[in-house]
Design an enzyme around this catalytic site. Sequence first.
Site, PDB file in Angstrom:
ATOM      1  N   ASN A   1      11.100 -38.732 -22.589  1.00  0.00           N
ATOM      2  CA  ASN A   1      10.173 -38.033 -21.733  1.00  0.00           C
ATOM      3  C   ASN A   1      10.960 -37.426 -20.473  1.00  0.00           C
ATOM      4  O   ASN A   1      11.472 -38.367 -19.734  1.00  0.00           O
ATOM      5  CB  ASN A   1       9.098 -39.229 -21.681  1.00  0.00           C
ATOM      6  CG  ASN A   1       7.790 -38.324 -20.751  1.00  0.00           C
ATOM      7  OD1 ASN A   1       8.104 -37.819 -19.894  1.00  0.00           O
ATOM      8  ND2 ASN A   1       6.603 -38.671 -21.222  1.00  0.00           N
TER       9      ASN A   1
ATOM     10  N   ARG B   1      11.291 -30.297  -4.146  1.00  0.00           N
ATOM     11  CA  ARG B   1      11.713 -29.069  -3.432  1.00  0.00           C
ATOM     12  C   ARG B   1      11.552 -28.042  -3.654  1.00  0.00           C
ATOM     13  O   ARG B   1      11.758 -26.773  -2.992  1.00  0.00           O
ATOM     14  CB  ARG B   1      13.414 -29.433  -3.580  1.00  0.00           C
ATOM     15  CG  ARG B   1      14.299 -28.306  -2.408  1.00  0.00           C
ATOM     16  CD  ARG B   1      14.415 -28.772  -1.084  1.00  0.00           C
ATOM     17  NE  ARG B   1      14.654 -30.189  -0.646  1.00  0.00           N
ATOM     18  CZ  ARG B   1      15.859 -30.710  -0.132  1.00  0.00           C
ATOM     19  NH1 ARG B   1      16.925 -29.896  -0.212  1.00  0.00           N
ATOM     20  NH2 ARG B   1      16.109 -31.883   0.279  1.00  0.00           N
TER      21      ARG B   1
ATOM     22  N   HIS C   1       4.733 -34.200 -20.881  1.00  0.00           N
ATOM     23  CA  HIS C   1       3.445 -34.667 -20.645  1.00  0.00           C
ATOM     24  C   HIS C   1       2.700 -33.827 -19.726  1.00  0.00           C
ATOM     25  O   HIS C   1       2.692 -34.037 -18.450  1.00  0.00           O
ATOM     26  CB  HIS C   1       3.380 -36.141 -20.451  1.00  0.00           C
ATOM     27  CG  HIS C   1       1.765 -36.484 -20.398  1.00  0.00           C
ATOM     28  ND1 HIS C   1       1.223 -37.817 -20.579  1.00  0.00           N
ATOM     29  CD2 HIS C   1       0.627 -36.030 -20.247  1.00  0.00           C
ATOM     30  CE1 HIS C   1      -0.005 -38.008 -20.515  1.00  0.00           C
ATOM     31  NE2 HIS C   1      -0.532 -36.654 -20.149  1.00  0.00           N
TER      32      HIS C   1
ATOM     33  N   HIS D   1       4.291 -32.686 -12.519  1.00  0.00           N
ATOM     34  CA  HIS D   1       5.544 -32.732 -13.147  1.00  0.00           C
ATOM     35  C   HIS D   1       5.963 -31.607 -14.002  1.00  0.00           C
ATOM     36  O   HIS D   1       6.285 -30.339 -13.534  1.00  0.00           O
ATOM     37  CB  HIS D   1       6.201 -33.940 -13.371  1.00  0.00           C
ATOM     38  CG  HIS D   1       5.203 -34.940 -14.416  1.00  0.00           C
ATOM     39  ND1 HIS D   1       4.794 -34.559 -15.352  1.00  0.00           N
ATOM     40  CD2 HIS D   1       4.686 -36.162 -14.030  1.00  0.00           C
ATOM     41  CE1 HIS D   1       4.001 -35.243 -16.039  1.00  0.00           C
ATOM     42  NE2 HIS D   1       3.991 -36.291 -15.186  1.00  0.00           N
TER      43      HIS D   1
ATOM     44  N   GLU E   1       2.399 -34.457 -25.167  1.00  0.00           N
ATOM     45  CA  GLU E   1       1.454 -35.561 -24.904  1.00  0.00           C
ATOM     46  C   GLU E   1       0.399 -34.898 -24.114  1.00  0.00           C
ATOM     47  O   GLU E   1       0.650 -34.155 -23.192  1.00  0.00           O
ATOM     48  CB  GLU E   1       1.948 -36.734 -24.323  1.00  0.00           C
ATOM     49  CG  GLU E   1       2.857 -37.404 -24.999  1.00  0.00           C
ATOM     50  CD  GLU E   1       3.391 -38.816 -24.432  1.00  0.00           C
ATOM     51  OE1 GLU E   1       3.195 -39.147 -23.257  1.00  0.00           O
ATOM     52  OE2 GLU E   1       3.788 -39.648 -25.203  1.00  0.00           O
TER      53      GLU E   1
ATOM     54  N   HIS F   1       5.308 -46.084 -23.185  1.00  0.00           N
ATOM     55  CA  HIS F   1       4.800 -46.548 -21.678  1.00  0.00           C
ATOM     56  C   HIS F   1       5.358 -47.881 -21.116  1.00  0.00           C
ATOM     57  O   HIS F   1       5.145 -49.015 -21.604  1.00  0.00           O
ATOM     58  CB  HIS F   1       3.206 -46.559 -21.605  1.00  0.00           C
ATOM     59  CG  HIS F   1       2.818 -46.175 -20.268  1.00  0.00           C
ATOM     60  ND1 HIS F   1       2.762 -45.130 -19.762  1.00  0.00           N
ATOM     61  CD2 HIS F   1       2.806 -47.183 -19.361  1.00  0.00           C
ATOM     62  CE1 HIS F   1       2.182 -45.044 -18.342  1.00  0.00           C
ATOM     63  NE2 HIS F   1       2.448 -46.271 -18.080  1.00  0.00           N
TER      64      HIS F   1
HETATM   65  C1  LIG Z   1       1.305 -41.508 -22.506  1.00  0.00           C
HETATM   66  C2  LIG Z   1       2.208 -41.988 -21.716  1.00  0.00           C
HETATM   67  O1  LIG Z   1       2.518 -43.266 -21.657  1.00  0.00           O
HETATM   68  C3  LIG Z   1       3.128 -41.241 -21.020  1.00  0.00           C
HETATM   69  O2  LIG Z   1       3.138 -39.909 -21.220  1.00  0.00           O
HETATM   70  C4  LIG Z   1       3.019 -41.607 -19.628  1.00  0.00           C
HETATM   71  O3  LIG Z   1       1.682 -41.306 -19.141  1.00  0.00           O
HETATM   72  C5  LIG Z   1       4.068 -40.422 -18.717  1.00  0.00           C
HETATM   73  O4  LIG Z   1       3.169 -39.927 -17.844  1.00  0.00           O
HETATM   74  P1  LIG Z   1       3.802 -39.968 -16.138  1.00  0.00           P
HETATM   75  O5  LIG Z   1       5.332 -39.247 -16.360  1.00  0.00           O
HETATM   76  O6  LIG Z   1       2.875 -38.849 -15.646  1.00  0.00           O
HETATM   77  O7  LIG Z   1       3.414 -41.170 -15.847  1.00  0.00           O
HETATM   78  N1  LIG Z   2       4.482 -41.938 -24.436  1.00  0.00           N
HETATM   79  C1  LIG Z   2       5.177 -42.774 -23.323  1.00  0.00           C
HETATM   80  C2  LIG Z   2       6.061 -41.706 -22.963  1.00  0.00           C
HETATM   81  O1  LIG Z   2       6.301 -40.574 -23.065  1.00  0.00           O
HETATM   82  C3  LIG Z   2       6.854 -42.256 -21.660  1.00  0.00           C
HETATM   83  O2  LIG Z   2       6.310 -43.154 -21.006  1.00  0.00           O
HETATM   84  P1  LIG Z   2       7.081 -43.904 -19.570  1.00  0.00           P
HETATM   85  O3  LIG Z   2       8.364 -44.437 -20.245  1.00  0.00           O
HETATM   86  O4  LIG Z   2       7.207 -42.893 -18.612  1.00  0.00           O
HETATM   87  O5  LIG Z   2       6.205 -45.004 -18.915  1.00  0.00           O
END
Ligand SMILES: CC(=O)[C@@H](O)[C@H](O)COP(=O)(O)O
Ligand SMILES: NCC(=O)COP(=O)(O)O
Length: 243
Positions: free
Chosen positions: A7, A18, A43, A50, A70, A195
């Site tokens: 992610n 910045r 996401h 972000h 997501e 997560h």
């Molecule tokens: C669904 C999930 O757990 C991730 O997409 C997490 O919410 C990351 O989102 P942020 O990077 O905005 O915390």
């Molecule tokens: N679905 C979880 C994800 O994409 C990343 O979660 P995190 O590792 O940033 O808490």
Amino acid sequence: MTKLSVNINKFATLRNARGGNMPDILKVAQDCERFGADGITVHPRPDERHIRYQDVIDLKPLVTTEFNIEGYPSKGFMDLVLAIKPDQCTLVPDPPDAITSNTGWDTIQYQSFLKDVIGTLKAAGIRVSIFLNADVSKVEAAKTAGADRIELYTGPYAEEYAKARTQPQNFQLFNDYKNTAKAATAIGLDLNAGHDLSLENLRFFKLHIPQLKEVSIGHALVCDAIYLGLENTIQLYKRELTD
Ligand SMILES: CC(=O)[C@@H](O)[C@H](O)COP(=O)(O)O
Ligand SMILES: NCC(=O)COP(=O)(O)O
């Protein structure tokens, strides 16, 4: 084999800090794949804190592994996903002001809503995963809503794992994860998780929940990469997932 989807939200957090294009999100995604990532997860939140919608559009032609988008299925999110047609869409119940995802769907209460949304996404050929707490009672309704997979929300697991060093483990919580995973696979739902997974807690989870198809990891991985380097970090996470 459990796939690692990186992610890249937090690389975009740094870029936006910045206002320029450093780090270049497109290069980050391509490098993550080159370093061994099996997928890229983004996401795009409503406030674009972000990942921006334009990032998702720009990433689509470049991602050669699995692309996972997501988010909460608002109209704007659905329009984006249907235009991009990623390999997977992971639906989360996050309100717009959520600091991060902190719960899974109540698949019973939102059965009709989820059925409509999932039907639309699957008609577009997109695999659908829905974010779920470790709660067996919500699994059947995830299936009837049409989901292909569930993504176990591992925030509570990570919190409990960190406490275990100093406090007795909450074995009931971990049994809830194991039972939810078992119930999902028993009715043909594949299993993702994500997560707050990290180099500290990933191996234990993987060992006890071997049915995992994919983990999506961002926050901890990006933090680790600051000290260990991105290529090395991705390899370390992949090593934690080897059978
Ligand atoms: C669904 C999930 O757990 C991730 O997409 C997490 O919410 C990351 O989102 P942020 O990077 O905005 O915390
Ligand atoms: N679905 C979880 C994800 O994409 C990343 O979660 P995190 O590792 O940033 O808490």
